[in-house]
Design a protein around this motif. Structure first.
Motif, PDB file in Angstrom:
ATOM      1  N   SER A 302       0.817  -1.218   0.000  1.00 43.10           N
ATOM      2  CA  SER A 302       0.000   0.000   0.000  1.00 43.10           C
ATOM      3  C   SER A 302       0.851   1.268   0.000  1.00 43.10           C
ATOM      4  O   SER A 302       0.423   2.306  -0.515  1.00 43.10           O
ATOM      5  CB  SER A 302      -0.953  -0.003   1.198  1.00 43.10           C
ATOM      6  N   ASP A 305       1.246   2.601  -3.563  1.00 44.42           N
ATOM      7  CA  ASP A 305       0.050   3.233  -4.115  1.00 44.42           C
ATOM      8  C   ASP A 305      -0.259   4.556  -3.417  1.00 44.42           C
ATOM      9  O   ASP A 305      -0.710   5.513  -4.048  1.00 44.42           O
ATOM     10  CB  ASP A 305      -1.135   2.269  -3.985  1.00 44.42           C
ATOM     11  N   HIS A 324      -5.423   1.228  -9.642  1.00 46.57           N
ATOM     12  CA  HIS A 324      -4.272   1.199  -8.744  1.00 46.57           C
ATOM     13  C   HIS A 324      -2.942   1.095  -9.510  1.00 46.57           C
ATOM     14  O   HIS A 324      -2.924   0.986 -10.745  1.00 46.57           O
ATOM     15  CB  HIS A 324      -4.421   0.117  -7.666  1.00 46.57           C
ATOM     16  N   ASP A 340      -1.924  -1.425  -4.161  1.00 50.70           N
ATOM     17  CA  ASP A 340      -3.228  -0.793  -3.963  1.00 50.70           C
ATOM     18  C   ASP A 340      -3.233  -0.216  -2.551  1.00 50.70           C
ATOM     19  O   ASP A 340      -2.720  -0.852  -1.615  1.00 50.70           O
ATOM     20  CB  ASP A 340      -4.327  -1.856  -4.118  1.00 50.70           C
TER      21      ASP A 340
ATOM     22  N   GLU B  88     -11.572   0.709  -6.331  1.00 50.04           N
ATOM     23  CA  GLU B  88     -10.571  -0.286  -6.725  1.00 50.04           C
ATOM     24  C   GLU B  88     -10.706  -1.526  -5.848  1.00 50.04           C
ATOM     25  O   GLU B  88     -11.405  -1.501  -4.832  1.00 50.04           O
ATOM     26  CB  GLU B  88      -9.156   0.304  -6.543  1.00 50.04           C
TER      27      GLU B  88
END
Lengths: 396, 396
Positions: A302, A305, A324, A340, B88
């Motif tokens: 994460s 992203d 993403h 993501d 997403e």
């Protein structure tokens, strides 16, 4: 040149599964997922109405259960210990009934089985009962993601294949760019590049070159409809467009090597791009570089992203955000985990990802590069290496 | 030229579903199967880790639930009443939670819903809860085959598309035969034929030509590894073979028109075939003709396969039998029902089938023609029309 997964590697993969089975007290595991079957024994088949599965016993035997038409094909594979077949689907006796008999014949009618699904499923006309309906005395434990989770960390053999795929992706993409000229049909450009790449791969790799899995025409290289304004749809579909001067192009080049893919995508321009195209291309490049900088082992996916999202924020690009930053890949073109903001899986050495944040401007076009990267002990390594700068992506 | 499914046809299809929903007292139906979504509204998307579905309300509204990246793509389609999106996968909030909110927002949180599956499924890294886990007060009725069963009888519009597909399959196959010469690579022959066919289709059909669904490079024409002795594997996979004098070839040519396919396959020879090849070719042709003779409305599908099996018996060909006589086709290349001794579905006008009994001789090769036929009021009509006789299938 040898482009085959070694028997030691199959043994390594299988032993991870066997350890898990032992831990759970499973006597055997039934794999319906054809990617898992391929991963564990190298046998690839075309899924149809006819059920097929692999039974892995706790002793490590790999028994393929297939329709008659796949017997010789399955038996070619030295990882397969035994092949059991049924005549046809639906046939006089349903293939699931025949499977129940086979499993009973192995002394497993009252065993503790693992499986990745409750039974076979297919949209191609198949209907049938689940495993526990035909084997009511079996204890079934469903582990849908067992092999998917093992596949997350790529071995050195897998990385070598993905690296080899990236080499040929580079050639395929060079040819795609060379033929991307005004007046040509989308698929005319793709097919010319595909044909030349195929010939070069076969001439270079010889008999060792084999896509191993059925992917239609491989190597895949082209646009998938991402031509001109239609490239603003990240998952566009072929439209048989004719390339026009000034068009944005979003490409892909993903040849298979031994079943493995890499992912190379570029934003190109048919002739000189305009100022708006240059502006968004620049933002896209900045965003992708932000992602590269954040890829390091021990950190959550994460993080990558989130850093990317800050750049969309900074430049006021949210209207043009669509997806993403990337996904893992290997045997499939999308695998877990994901770059993501909601995926907190930890990056580990041996993971392979696409890095492809994009900007999609309605009426103008899409801006996305995708590169394949390997997470290393200290950071990351780019496996794809096609030029990323605007000047070298103008098709003239 | 217009190669689009009409709005009346979508209305007709939808009303069959709505009638069934009314009969069962369903307030809405959730379709996860992307072929069903395409059938009911013409929207085709590339399935990935990101869930997508269509909600059909009892009032006939078609609401697409898609990831952000598909919004503009879904909205292009005039059959779609409304598009609801989530950012997403996995995202900050799981897409299934967002779906539950959307369904609750429609006033359906305690409704009686139908669905073709308990939730989204994908091998591409997706994990998530089922519908009833996120909507615990919903009453869910699973009808996995609802649309598949409607698709069995093809409408006149669908038959027109399949007929059009067969025309271009004929061209593609002519080119494949022309280029099937000794010394050429399997995919070199396929790609040359594909490229020329694509150019001819676009030049002839103009903007109306669009494969509509993502099938990689279309039109597909080639061998799929069925070259020489390897053609004895009915589901062989590309091997990048070089064509050799005397080789058996088993081909396919299946271009998409508006999402629909036909199936044309032939047994060909690279130069003069030997006496064994002539013998098995003759048996194969006899067996296929036996099948044609048995196709008539009102009779069970199994009749066709049973008659075929008698010919295998008569000539002592069981060692070379590998699969049933054929399958229905349309949006998918294999659909139910099947020309199988165990499938007693009744043949009805509007059904479209492949007829493809084969003989597979290990060490020598495969012998199989596949033709696409339409069941009519009185018997059958051949939709494919490529030459079937040996002399015209020798590549010189």
């Amino acid at each position: 040149l040898k482009l085959e997964i070694t028997r030691q590697e199959y043994k390594r993969r299988t032993s991870i599964v066997l350890d898990k089975m032992k831990e759970l007290g499973l006597d055997a595991f039934v794999f319906w997922n054809n990617t898992s079957v391929f991963y564990l024994c190298g046998f690839s088949f075309i899924p149809t109405e006819r059920p097929a599965c692999m039974i892995l016993t706790k002793h490590g035997n790999k028994i393929m259960y297939v329709p008659r038409l796949e017997v010789e094909h399955a038996t070619q594979n030295q990882e397969v210990s035994e092949t059991i077949s049924y005549p046809e689907y639906p046939g006089a006796i349903h293939p699931m009934e025949n499977l129940a008999k086979a499993i009973t014949g192995m002394g497993l009618a009252t065993a503790h089985l693992g499986s990745d699904a409750s039974g076979y499923s297919s949209t191609k006309g198949y209907r049938g009962p689940g495993l526990t309906e035909v084997l009511p005395s079996v204890k079934l434990t469903l582990l849908p993601y067992l092999v998917e989770e093992i596949r997350v960390i790529k071995s050195s053999e897998e990385i070598a294949f993905i690296r080899e795929s990236a080499r040929w992706g580079n050639l395929a993409h060079s040819l795609l760019q060379k033929y991307s000229l005004p007046g040509y049909l989308e698929n005319e450009v793709s097919l010319r590049a595909t044909l030349e790449t195929t010939k070069a791969m076969v001439a270079t790799l010889g008999d060792s070159y084999n896509p191993k899995v059925s992917t239609g025409l491989d190597p895949h290289v082209g646009f998938r409809g991402q031509i001109g304004p239609n490239s603003a749809l990240p998952h566009a579909i072929d439209i048989n467009a004719v390339l026009q001067p000034g068009d944005n192009l979003v490409t892909y080049a993903c040849p298979r090597i031994g079943g493995y893919t890499s992912e190379l995508e570029r934003t190109m321009f048919v002739g000189e791009p305009g100022p708006e195209q240059r502006k968004y291309f620049g933002f896209m490049k900045e965003i992708q570089e932000t992602a590269f900088d954040k890829i390091r082992p021990g950190k959550p996916c994460s993080d990558v992203d989130k850093a990317v999202r800050e750049v969309y924020e900074k430049h006021g690009l949210w209207d043009y955000w669509r997806h993403h930053t990337g996904h893992a890949l290997g045997l499939l073109n999308h695998e877990l985990p994901f770059f993501d903001s909601g995926d907190h899986s930890v990056m580990r050495p041996g993971m392979v990802f696409s890095v492809e944040p994009g900007i999609f401007v309605p009426g103008l076009g899409g801006f996305r590069h995708s590169d394949t990267v390997l997470v290393t002990e200290t950071g990351m390594e780019m496996l794809t290496y096609y030029p990323r700068d605007l000047e070298r992506l103008i098709c003239r």
